[in-house]
Motif scaffolding. Structure first.
Motif, PDB file in Angstrom:
ATOM      1  N   VAL A   1       0.847  -1.185   0.000  1.00 20.68           N
ATOM      2  CA  VAL A   1       0.000   0.000   0.000  1.00 20.68           C
ATOM      3  C   VAL A   1       0.885   1.238   0.000  1.00 20.68           C
TER       4      VAL A   1
ATOM      5  N   ARG B   1      -4.075  -8.240   2.540  1.00 25.51           N
ATOM      6  CA  ARG B   1      -4.203  -6.848   2.120  1.00 25.51           C
ATOM      7  C   ARG B   1      -3.591  -5.914   3.163  1.00 25.51           C
TER       8      ARG B   1
ATOM      9  N   ILE C   1      -3.759  -1.884   4.142  1.00 25.27           N
ATOM     10  CA  ILE C   1      -4.745  -0.824   3.914  1.00 25.27           C
ATOM     11  C   ILE C   1      -4.287   0.439   4.631  1.00 25.27           C
TER      12      ILE C   1
ATOM     13  N   HIS D   1     -10.790  -2.216   1.641  1.00 27.36           N
ATOM     14  CA  HIS D   1     -10.757  -0.851   1.123  1.00 27.36           C
ATOM     15  C   HIS D   1     -11.341   0.141   2.120  1.00 27.36           C
TER      16      HIS D   1
END
Length: 403
Positions: free
Chosen positions: A7, A130, A132, A263
């Motif tokens: 990210v 992920r 974020i 997200h």
């Protein structure tokens, strides 16, 4: 490999000037990139609170930065600064418990890689994941949710009379930045709030007063890590170079698997989302669970809790290995399902999954990895967003214009 995640954070290197003028600031940094168009923010000392676009910079040791508009006063050796020139944080997959260099960041301005600390996972990380961020700047645009002028302050608080904020609605999800007046340039994470008072996680070095103008924006300090076929979530503090294992008051309903999403939603224009006293923009991380299901959850940062199995329509499409995601305008979560070439768009305001597009280029075998991203082209007041996708098991990169 499977589980790797990355990210971008807007924060680049910081430092203290050695000298300056109204339009230049000389640093002790060894800048290696042309940074024109990025921003520099003066955080204390002379010109504190000023944020300017970089017009040019020298390359090499003791780099000098020239700004597009003059500082309020001349920069000098009291001026501390933050470059808003981005760092890319990368969490690598591994087949054993975390080892050195599993978590690193690339600093664009310095052209350097630096190792960060690792969370205490104590196990392999080998399925989809992920990272974020909840940044205050996206595409060189400040993401400001609220603004105003303080009434008073202490070393740990900023009070604004006449407000009717919901208690703790800002906790950990947002930061307060003083943009002018007493204490200009200071940025602090909001650790709690009452109906009219913000409490910050680190003491103000200069106490705000009735001249202090502030903005409330996304929290630049925190990154979140999810995945690895587990409900556990981790949070990284950039300023402290440290990880925390999150212990939510409501746990996630089930572990996300291959094809999961993650997200931060910040750009919904609906009045329910922008209401100052019950602000929704900037406080939720939406995550499709993947694993061949159609389940969607979100993590509410201020309450430190998961809201599980959100109802949306239609619920007929499932997501698994090969699914790619990106978010546009801070609102629409765009996703390419598996290896079907079908793009969908999820709208959290309407809680609807809509068809978006179909592309005809063939893909290879489905693999995990979030190889989808968006780029916004800006020309004056015109903004054109493109969604890019690197196809599964392929070297082909496609793009689609969003109108």
């Amino acid at each position: 490999a499977a589980g790797a995640a990355g990210v971008c954070s807007p924060l680049g290197p910081n430092g203290i000037a050695t000298s300056g003028t109204t339009t230049t600031i000389t640093t002790s940094l060894n800048l290696q990139r042309d940074l024109r168009g990025y921003k520099i923010r003066i955080t204390s000392g002379s010109s504190a609170g000023d944020e300017r676009t970089i017009l040019s910079n020298t390359i090499g040791s003791n780099s000098t930065i020239t700004v597009s508009n003059a500082f309020t006063t001349s920069a000098n050796n009291t001026s501390t600064f933050q470059l808003l020139t981005t760092r890319w944080y990368v969490w690598n997959a591994h087949t054993v418990a975390p080892v050195a260099n599993q978590f690193k960041y690339y600093d664009y301005a310095l052209n350097t890689w630096t190792s960060g600390s690792n969370p205490s996972i104590g196990a392999a990380w080998g399925t989809d994941g992920r990272l974020i961020a909840t940044p205050s700047i996206l595409d060189s645009t400040n993401v400001i949710f609220l603004s105003g002028t303080a009434t008073s302050g202490t070393t740990t608080t900023l009070t604004v009379n006449g407000k009717n904020w919901s208690v703790n609605q800002f906790t950990n999800a947002y930061q307060v930045r003083i943009i002018s007046g007493t204490g200009s340039g200071q940025v602090r994470v909001i650790s709690s709030n009452t109906s009219n008072t913000l409490t910050v996680s680190t003491n103000f070095s200069i106490i705000p007063d009735a001249t202090s103008q502030y903005v409330i924006e996304g929290n630049d300090d925190y990154l979140y890590l999810i995945g690895n076929n587990a409900v556990t979530m981790y949070r990284y503090s950039i300023s402290n170079n440290s990880w925390t294992t999150i212990s939510p008051s409501v746990a996630r309903g089930a572990a996300p698997g291959a094809g999961l999403g993650g997200h931060w939603v910040w750009g919904c224009g609906d009045s329910i989302w922008t209401n100052e006293n019950s602000l929704l923009n900037g406080r939720r991380i939406y995550s499709f669970r993947g694993a061949g299901g159609a389940v969607l959850d979100y993590y509410d940062i201020p309450s430190n809790s998961w809201v599980n199995s959100i109802s949306y329509s239609p619920l007929t499409t499932t997501f698994t290995t090969g699914t790619k995601y990106t978010i546009t305008n801070g609102r629409y979560i765009n996703l390419q399902k598996d290896v079907t070439n079908r793009f969908y768009r999820f709208d959290p305001v309407k809680s609807e999954m809509e068809p978006l597009s179909q592309f005809l280029y063939p893909q290879g075998a489905a693999i995990v990895g979030d190889t989808c991203f968006d780029v916004t082209y800006t020309d004056g007041s015109t903004n054109i967003t493109w969604i890019y996708i690197l196809l599964n098991t392929s070297q082909v990169l496609l793009r689609m214009m969003i109108i």
